[in-house]
Design an enzyme around this catalytic site. Sequence first.
Site: not given
Length: 193
Positions: A90, A18-21, A87-88, A185
């Site tokens: 991993h 959810y960090s916007g990659k 994309d993605e 976090c």
Amino acid sequence: MTRPSEGGRIEVICGCMYSGKTEELIRRMRQVRIARQSYRIFTPRMDTRYAEGHVASHSGSRLEAITVATMCEILAYARDVQVVAIDELHLFDDDPAEMVRGCQVLADRGARVIVAGLDLNYRAEPFPAMMHLLALAEQVDKLYAICVKCGAYATRSQRLIDGKPAPANAPTIVVGGLDMYEARCRACYEPAL
């Protein structure tokens, strides 16, 4: 932005869930399209969250992509293009060393290679391919989400099973969304035990 005369390069977009990659990858690829550069976008066969044949962000942005399983397929499809987006990273079935080698081959051929993916798994351990590409890339952008617990910048992907942190012996890769993962976090992240 890379000019054709600058030669190949590797750009990495990484961060937690959810960090916007993917959103950032899509933004860069829209610029590439406007500039009329030749390109191919690739998404892993394992990612079945959205429509096949597209990269898609959690916010709903999407672009057409070629669904593949290995770097060998990417190398075959990406001949003679200026920009290659993956994309993605991993989630690819291939050996991490092959993914890294393939990105190097593409950049050595003169392509701008843009790779997006998680840098850490749910145990807060680096994904091997991403770890090596972070060291080799000409440009690295680490993105942050917002911690669902306290609102601080999130750098961890907390996997949940029945609302509780996944144990350390759970599979490393499980494709999922808001029902399975939270952005947290460092302070709010609960290590897998």
